[in-house]
Design an enzyme around this catalytic site. Structure first.
Site: not given
Length: 338
Positions: A236, A268
Protein backbone atom coordinates in the site's frame (compact mmCIF):
# COMPACT_ATOMS: atom_id res chain seq x y z
CA UNK A 1 1.52 17.94 -23.78
CA UNK A 2 4.59 16.04 -22.54
CA UNK A 3 5.04 14.69 -19.03
CA UNK A 4 7.44 17.45 -17.96
CA UNK A 5 4.71 19.99 -18.63
CA UNK A 6 2.24 17.81 -16.74
CA UNK A 7 4.49 17.90 -13.67
CA UNK A 8 4.87 21.69 -13.87
CA UNK A 9 1.11 22.13 -14.12
CA UNK A 10 0.47 19.71 -11.25
CA UNK A 11 2.62 21.69 -8.83
CA UNK A 12 0.09 24.49 -8.91
CA UNK A 13 -2.89 22.21 -8.43
CA UNK A 14 -1.99 19.31 -6.20
CA UNK A 15 -1.96 20.81 -2.69
CA UNK A 16 0.56 21.17 0.11
CA UNK A 17 1.52 17.54 0.79
CA UNK A 18 2.53 16.13 -2.59
CA UNK A 19 5.42 18.01 -4.24
CA UNK A 20 4.78 16.60 -7.75
CA UNK A 21 8.43 15.56 -7.89
CA UNK A 22 10.12 14.74 -11.18
CA UNK A 23 11.07 11.43 -9.55
CA UNK A 24 8.32 10.22 -7.23
CA UNK A 25 10.49 8.39 -4.69
CA UNK A 26 8.87 9.21 -1.34
CA UNK A 27 11.67 11.45 -0.08
CA UNK A 28 10.22 14.96 -0.31
CA UNK A 29 6.87 13.89 1.13
CA UNK A 30 8.36 11.51 3.69
CA UNK A 31 5.79 10.36 6.29
CA UNK A 32 3.23 13.03 5.34
CA UNK A 33 -0.19 11.77 6.35
CA UNK A 34 -2.58 13.09 5.21
CA UNK A 35 -0.62 13.22 2.01
CA UNK A 36 0.76 10.82 -0.53
CA UNK A 37 3.31 8.93 1.45
CA UNK A 38 4.17 6.56 4.19
CA UNK A 39 3.33 5.62 7.74
CA UNK A 40 5.86 5.98 10.55
CA UNK A 41 9.29 7.27 9.48
CA UNK A 42 8.44 6.85 5.78
CA UNK A 43 11.05 4.16 5.19
CA UNK A 44 8.85 1.71 3.29
CA UNK A 45 7.84 4.10 0.51
CA UNK A 46 11.45 5.12 -0.09
CA UNK A 47 12.60 1.49 -0.02
CA UNK A 48 9.95 0.54 -2.59
CA UNK A 49 11.53 2.93 -5.07
CA UNK A 50 15.20 2.34 -4.25
CA UNK A 51 15.10 -1.45 -4.51
CA UNK A 52 13.95 -1.33 -8.14
CA UNK A 53 17.00 0.82 -8.86
CA UNK A 54 19.34 -1.91 -7.60
CA UNK A 55 18.17 -4.21 -10.39
CA UNK A 56 19.95 -3.83 -13.75
CA UNK A 57 18.92 -4.87 -17.24
CA UNK A 58 21.13 -6.85 -19.63
CA UNK A 59 21.55 -5.27 -23.06
CA UNK A 60 21.53 -7.56 -26.09
CA UNK A 61 21.28 -6.16 -29.61
CA UNK A 62 22.66 -9.23 -31.40
CA UNK A 63 19.22 -10.41 -32.44
CA UNK A 64 16.76 -10.10 -35.28
CA UNK A 65 15.22 -6.62 -35.40
CA UNK A 66 11.46 -7.09 -35.08
CA UNK A 67 8.53 -4.88 -34.08
CA UNK A 68 7.98 -4.70 -30.31
CA UNK A 69 4.65 -6.08 -29.05
CA UNK A 70 3.80 -4.89 -25.52
CA UNK A 71 0.25 -6.28 -25.43
CA UNK A 72 -1.15 -8.62 -22.78
CA UNK A 73 -4.46 -10.34 -22.09
CA UNK A 74 -6.16 -10.25 -18.71
CA UNK A 75 -9.38 -12.15 -17.97
CA UNK A 76 -10.43 -12.12 -21.62
CA UNK A 77 -9.54 -8.47 -22.28
CA UNK A 78 -6.57 -7.40 -24.40
CA UNK A 79 -4.51 -4.38 -23.40
CA UNK A 80 -1.79 -2.54 -25.26
CA UNK A 81 0.53 -2.43 -22.27
CA UNK A 82 1.21 -4.55 -19.14
CA UNK A 83 0.73 -1.69 -16.67
CA UNK A 84 -2.39 -0.24 -15.10
CA UNK A 85 -3.38 2.78 -13.03
CA UNK A 86 -3.66 1.80 -9.38
CA UNK A 87 -6.57 2.76 -7.12
CA UNK A 88 -6.31 6.04 -5.24
CA UNK A 89 -8.90 7.24 -2.77
CA UNK A 90 -9.60 10.32 -0.66
CA UNK A 91 -7.89 12.60 -3.17
CA UNK A 92 -9.31 15.75 -1.61
CA UNK A 93 -7.89 14.77 1.78
CA UNK A 94 -4.47 13.78 0.48
CA UNK A 95 -4.03 16.20 -2.42
CA UNK A 96 -6.35 19.15 -3.14
CA UNK A 97 -9.95 19.97 -3.93
CA UNK A 98 -9.31 20.52 -7.64
CA UNK A 99 -10.70 16.98 -7.93
CA UNK A 100 -12.74 14.78 -5.64
CA UNK A 101 -12.98 11.00 -5.76
CA UNK A 102 -15.89 11.24 -8.19
CA UNK A 103 -14.28 13.55 -10.74
CA UNK A 104 -10.83 11.98 -10.35
CA UNK A 105 -12.08 8.47 -11.13
CA UNK A 106 -14.15 9.76 -14.02
CA UNK A 107 -11.08 11.30 -15.67
CA UNK A 108 -8.81 8.35 -14.91
CA UNK A 109 -11.14 5.59 -16.12
CA UNK A 110 -11.88 7.36 -19.39
CA UNK A 111 -8.29 8.32 -20.16
CA UNK A 112 -6.90 4.87 -19.40
CA UNK A 113 -9.57 3.09 -21.46
CA UNK A 114 -8.90 5.41 -24.40
CA UNK A 115 -5.13 4.80 -24.27
CA UNK A 116 -4.78 1.05 -24.15
CA UNK A 117 -4.85 0.22 -20.44
CA UNK A 118 -7.41 0.23 -17.63
CA UNK A 119 -7.73 1.85 -14.24
CA UNK A 120 -8.32 0.32 -10.85
CA UNK A 121 -10.72 2.73 -9.15
CA UNK A 122 -10.76 3.66 -5.48
CA UNK A 123 -13.32 3.39 -2.72
CA UNK A 124 -14.11 5.56 0.28
CA UNK A 125 -16.24 6.19 3.32
CA UNK A 126 -18.51 8.32 1.13
CA UNK A 127 -20.77 5.85 -0.71
CA UNK A 128 -20.89 8.20 -3.71
CA UNK A 129 -17.29 7.31 -4.54
CA UNK A 130 -18.15 3.74 -5.52
CA UNK A 131 -21.36 4.87 -7.22
CA UNK A 132 -19.48 7.33 -9.41
CA UNK A 133 -16.51 5.10 -10.19
CA UNK A 134 -18.70 2.19 -11.24
CA UNK A 135 -20.74 4.55 -13.43
CA UNK A 136 -17.51 5.68 -15.08
CA UNK A 137 -16.54 2.05 -15.70
CA UNK A 138 -19.98 1.28 -17.12
CA UNK A 139 -19.64 4.21 -19.55
CA UNK A 140 -16.47 2.52 -20.87
CA UNK A 141 -18.17 -0.85 -21.36
CA UNK A 142 -16.78 -2.35 -18.16
CA UNK A 143 -13.16 -1.45 -18.89
CA UNK A 144 -12.04 -0.81 -15.33
CA UNK A 145 -11.52 -2.64 -12.07
CA UNK A 146 -13.38 -1.34 -9.01
CA UNK A 147 -11.42 -1.77 -5.80
CA UNK A 148 -13.54 -2.36 -2.72
CA UNK A 149 -12.21 -1.62 0.75
CA UNK A 150 -12.39 -4.44 3.36
CA UNK A 151 -15.66 -3.25 4.92
CA UNK A 152 -18.09 -5.41 6.87
CA UNK A 153 -19.96 -8.00 4.83
CA UNK A 154 -23.22 -6.06 4.48
CA UNK A 155 -21.43 -3.03 3.04
CA UNK A 156 -19.42 -5.24 0.72
CA UNK A 157 -22.63 -6.83 -0.60
CA UNK A 158 -24.04 -3.38 -1.39
CA UNK A 159 -20.88 -2.36 -3.22
CA UNK A 160 -20.72 -5.63 -5.15
CA UNK A 161 -24.16 -4.88 -6.58
CA UNK A 162 -22.75 -1.62 -7.99
CA UNK A 163 -19.76 -3.53 -9.37
CA UNK A 164 -22.02 -5.99 -11.17
CA UNK A 165 -24.15 -3.19 -12.62
CA UNK A 166 -21.03 -1.56 -14.03
CA UNK A 167 -20.18 -4.58 -16.18
CA UNK A 168 -16.62 -4.53 -14.83
CA UNK A 169 -14.59 -7.48 -16.10
CA UNK A 170 -12.92 -7.99 -12.69
CA UNK A 171 -13.03 -6.65 -9.15
CA UNK A 172 -10.34 -6.07 -6.53
CA UNK A 173 -10.08 -5.63 -2.78
CA UNK A 174 -7.14 -3.81 -1.19
CA UNK A 175 -7.14 -6.01 1.87
CA UNK A 176 -4.24 -4.08 3.42
CA UNK A 177 -6.34 -0.89 3.52
CA UNK A 178 -7.48 -2.05 6.93
CA UNK A 179 -4.28 -0.40 8.17
CA UNK A 180 -4.96 3.05 6.75
CA UNK A 181 -5.13 5.59 9.59
CA UNK A 182 -8.13 7.43 8.14
CA UNK A 183 -10.14 4.18 8.00
CA UNK A 184 -9.67 3.38 11.67
CA UNK A 185 -12.91 3.36 13.66
CA UNK A 186 -14.99 4.28 10.61
CA UNK A 187 -18.63 3.59 9.94
CA UNK A 188 -19.07 1.27 8.08
CA UNK A 189 -16.31 -0.62 9.87
CA UNK A 190 -13.37 -2.10 7.99
CA UNK A 191 -10.71 -4.61 8.91
CA UNK A 192 -8.69 -7.68 8.00
CA UNK A 193 -10.42 -10.82 6.70
CA UNK A 194 -9.97 -14.50 7.41
CA UNK A 195 -9.63 -16.98 4.54
CA UNK A 196 -13.25 -18.08 4.99
CA UNK A 197 -14.48 -14.47 5.06
CA UNK A 198 -12.51 -13.68 1.90
CA UNK A 199 -13.89 -16.79 0.19
CA UNK A 200 -17.43 -15.62 0.95
CA UNK A 201 -16.66 -12.21 -0.54
CA UNK A 202 -15.14 -13.75 -3.67
CA UNK A 203 -18.20 -15.98 -4.10
CA UNK A 204 -20.51 -12.95 -3.75
CA UNK A 205 -18.60 -11.04 -6.43
CA UNK A 206 -19.06 -13.64 -9.15
CA UNK A 207 -16.10 -12.09 -11.01
CA UNK A 208 -12.38 -12.69 -11.38
CA UNK A 209 -11.21 -11.42 -7.99
CA UNK A 210 -7.91 -9.65 -7.34
CA UNK A 211 -6.54 -9.45 -3.79
CA UNK A 212 -4.30 -6.42 -3.41
CA UNK A 213 -1.92 -6.16 -0.46
CA UNK A 214 -0.01 -9.45 -0.47
CA UNK A 215 3.56 -9.32 0.87
CA UNK A 216 4.38 -12.91 1.85
CA UNK A 217 4.24 -16.40 0.41
CA UNK A 218 1.91 -17.31 3.25
CA UNK A 219 -0.45 -14.49 2.32
CA UNK A 220 -0.38 -15.45 -1.36
CA UNK A 221 -1.27 -19.06 -0.59
CA UNK A 222 -4.13 -17.95 1.65
CA UNK A 223 -5.49 -15.76 -1.17
CA UNK A 224 -5.24 -18.79 -3.47
CA UNK A 225 -7.07 -20.95 -0.93
CA UNK A 226 -9.88 -18.38 -0.78
CA UNK A 227 -10.29 -18.58 -4.56
CA UNK A 228 -8.58 -15.40 -5.79
CA UNK A 229 -7.87 -15.20 -9.51
CA UNK A 230 -4.99 -12.78 -8.99
CA UNK A 231 -3.01 -10.98 -6.34
CA UNK A 232 -1.17 -7.69 -6.22
CA UNK A 233 2.12 -7.79 -4.35
CA UNK A 234 1.74 -4.50 -2.52
CA UNK A 235 2.46 -2.82 0.81
CA UNK A 236 0.00 0.00 0.00
CA UNK A 237 2.83 2.35 -0.88
CA UNK A 238 4.20 2.12 2.65
CA UNK A 239 1.05 3.73 3.99
CA UNK A 240 -0.08 0.93 6.30
CA UNK A 241 3.05 -0.55 7.90
CA UNK A 242 6.41 1.01 8.69
CA UNK A 243 9.64 -1.01 8.25
CA UNK A 244 8.03 -3.34 5.72
CA UNK A 245 10.10 -4.97 2.93
CA UNK A 246 9.85 -3.47 -0.52
CA UNK A 247 7.70 -5.22 -3.10
CA UNK A 248 10.77 -5.86 -5.28
CA UNK A 249 12.32 -7.85 -2.43
CA UNK A 250 9.44 -10.32 -2.09
CA UNK A 251 8.06 -10.54 -5.64
CA UNK A 252 10.11 -13.46 -6.94
CA UNK A 253 9.49 -15.75 -3.97
CA UNK A 254 5.75 -15.12 -4.21
CA UNK A 255 5.73 -15.77 -7.99
CA UNK A 256 7.58 -19.04 -7.41
CA UNK A 257 5.18 -20.13 -4.67
CA UNK A 258 1.97 -19.61 -6.66
CA UNK A 259 3.58 -21.29 -9.70
CA UNK A 260 1.19 -19.91 -12.30
CA UNK A 261 -1.95 -20.84 -10.39
CA UNK A 262 -3.11 -17.21 -10.44
CA UNK A 263 -2.01 -13.92 -11.93
CA UNK A 264 0.57 -11.93 -9.98
CA UNK A 265 0.77 -8.15 -10.24
CA UNK A 266 3.03 -5.79 -8.33
CA UNK A 267 3.09 -2.13 -7.36
CA UNK A 268 5.18 0.13 -5.12
CA UNK A 269 7.86 2.52 -6.36
CA UNK A 270 7.59 1.52 -10.03
CA UNK A 271 8.20 4.77 -11.89
CA UNK A 272 9.56 4.03 -15.38
CA UNK A 273 9.00 1.66 -18.25
CA UNK A 274 12.33 0.09 -17.35
CA UNK A 275 10.98 -0.65 -13.87
CA UNK A 276 7.96 -2.29 -15.50
CA UNK A 277 10.36 -4.42 -17.57
CA UNK A 278 12.24 -5.49 -14.42
CA UNK A 279 9.02 -6.54 -12.69
CA UNK A 280 7.97 -8.63 -15.69
CA UNK A 281 11.40 -10.27 -15.81
CA UNK A 282 10.94 -11.23 -12.14
CA UNK A 283 7.74 -13.06 -13.04
CA UNK A 284 4.98 -10.50 -12.63
CA UNK A 285 2.11 -10.68 -15.10
CA UNK A 286 1.57 -6.94 -14.91
CA UNK A 287 2.24 -3.80 -12.91
CA UNK A 288 0.17 -1.17 -11.10
CA UNK A 289 1.38 2.42 -10.84
CA UNK A 290 -0.47 4.69 -8.42
CA UNK A 291 0.93 8.09 -7.32
CA UNK A 292 2.25 9.33 -10.70
CA UNK A 293 -1.24 8.92 -12.15
CA UNK A 294 -2.47 11.38 -9.52
CA UNK A 295 0.14 13.87 -10.74
CA UNK A 296 -0.96 13.16 -14.31
CA UNK A 297 -4.61 13.93 -13.57
CA UNK A 298 -3.88 17.04 -11.52
CA UNK A 299 -1.37 18.23 -14.11
CA UNK A 300 -3.32 17.71 -17.29
CA UNK A 301 -6.63 15.93 -16.84
CA UNK A 302 -7.08 13.33 -19.59
CA UNK A 303 -4.21 14.80 -21.62
CA UNK A 304 -1.95 14.40 -18.61
CA UNK A 305 -2.88 10.74 -18.22
CA UNK A 306 -2.19 10.13 -21.90
CA UNK A 307 1.19 11.84 -21.60
CA UNK A 308 2.15 9.61 -18.68
CA UNK A 309 0.98 6.41 -20.39
CA UNK A 310 2.95 7.38 -23.50
CA UNK A 311 6.05 8.02 -21.39
CA UNK A 312 5.96 4.65 -19.62
CA UNK A 313 5.07 2.81 -22.85
CA UNK A 314 7.94 4.43 -24.74
CA UNK A 315 10.45 3.54 -22.04
CA UNK A 316 9.19 -0.05 -21.91
CA UNK A 317 9.41 -0.48 -25.68
CA UNK A 318 12.92 0.96 -25.79
CA UNK A 319 14.12 -1.31 -22.98
CA UNK A 320 12.57 -4.37 -24.63
CA UNK A 321 14.21 -3.58 -27.97
CA UNK A 322 17.64 -2.95 -26.43
CA UNK A 323 17.46 -6.19 -24.46
CA UNK A 324 16.34 -8.36 -27.37
CA UNK A 325 12.83 -8.94 -26.04
CA UNK A 326 10.22 -8.24 -28.69
CA UNK A 327 7.15 -9.54 -26.86
CA UNK A 328 6.13 -9.77 -23.22
CA UNK A 329 6.83 -13.52 -23.27
CA UNK A 330 10.42 -12.79 -24.32
CA UNK A 331 11.07 -10.95 -21.04
CA UNK A 332 12.75 -13.63 -18.93
CA UNK A 333 14.70 -13.71 -15.66
CA UNK A 334 18.11 -13.85 -17.39
CA UNK A 335 17.58 -10.36 -18.84
CA UNK A 336 18.04 -8.73 -15.42
CA UNK A 337 20.69 -8.88 -12.72
CA UNK A 338 21.29 -7.53 -9.23
Amino acid sequence: MDYNQVIENARGNIGEYCKACTICNGVACKNKMPGPRAKGVGDTAIRNYSKWQEIRVNMDTLCENRPVDTSIELFGKKFEYPFFAGPVGAVTLHYSDKYNDVTYNDVLVSACAENGICAFTGDGVDSNVMIASTKAIKSKNGLGIPTVKPWNINTIKEKMELVKESGAFAVAMDIDASGLPFLKNTNPPSGSKSVSELKEIIDISGLPFIVKGIMTVKGALKAKEAGASAIVVSNHGGRVLDQCPSTAEVLEEIVKAVDGSMKVFVDGGIRTGTDVFKALAMGADGVLICRPFVTAVYGGDKEGVKAYIDKIAGELKDTMQMCGAFSINDITRDIIRY
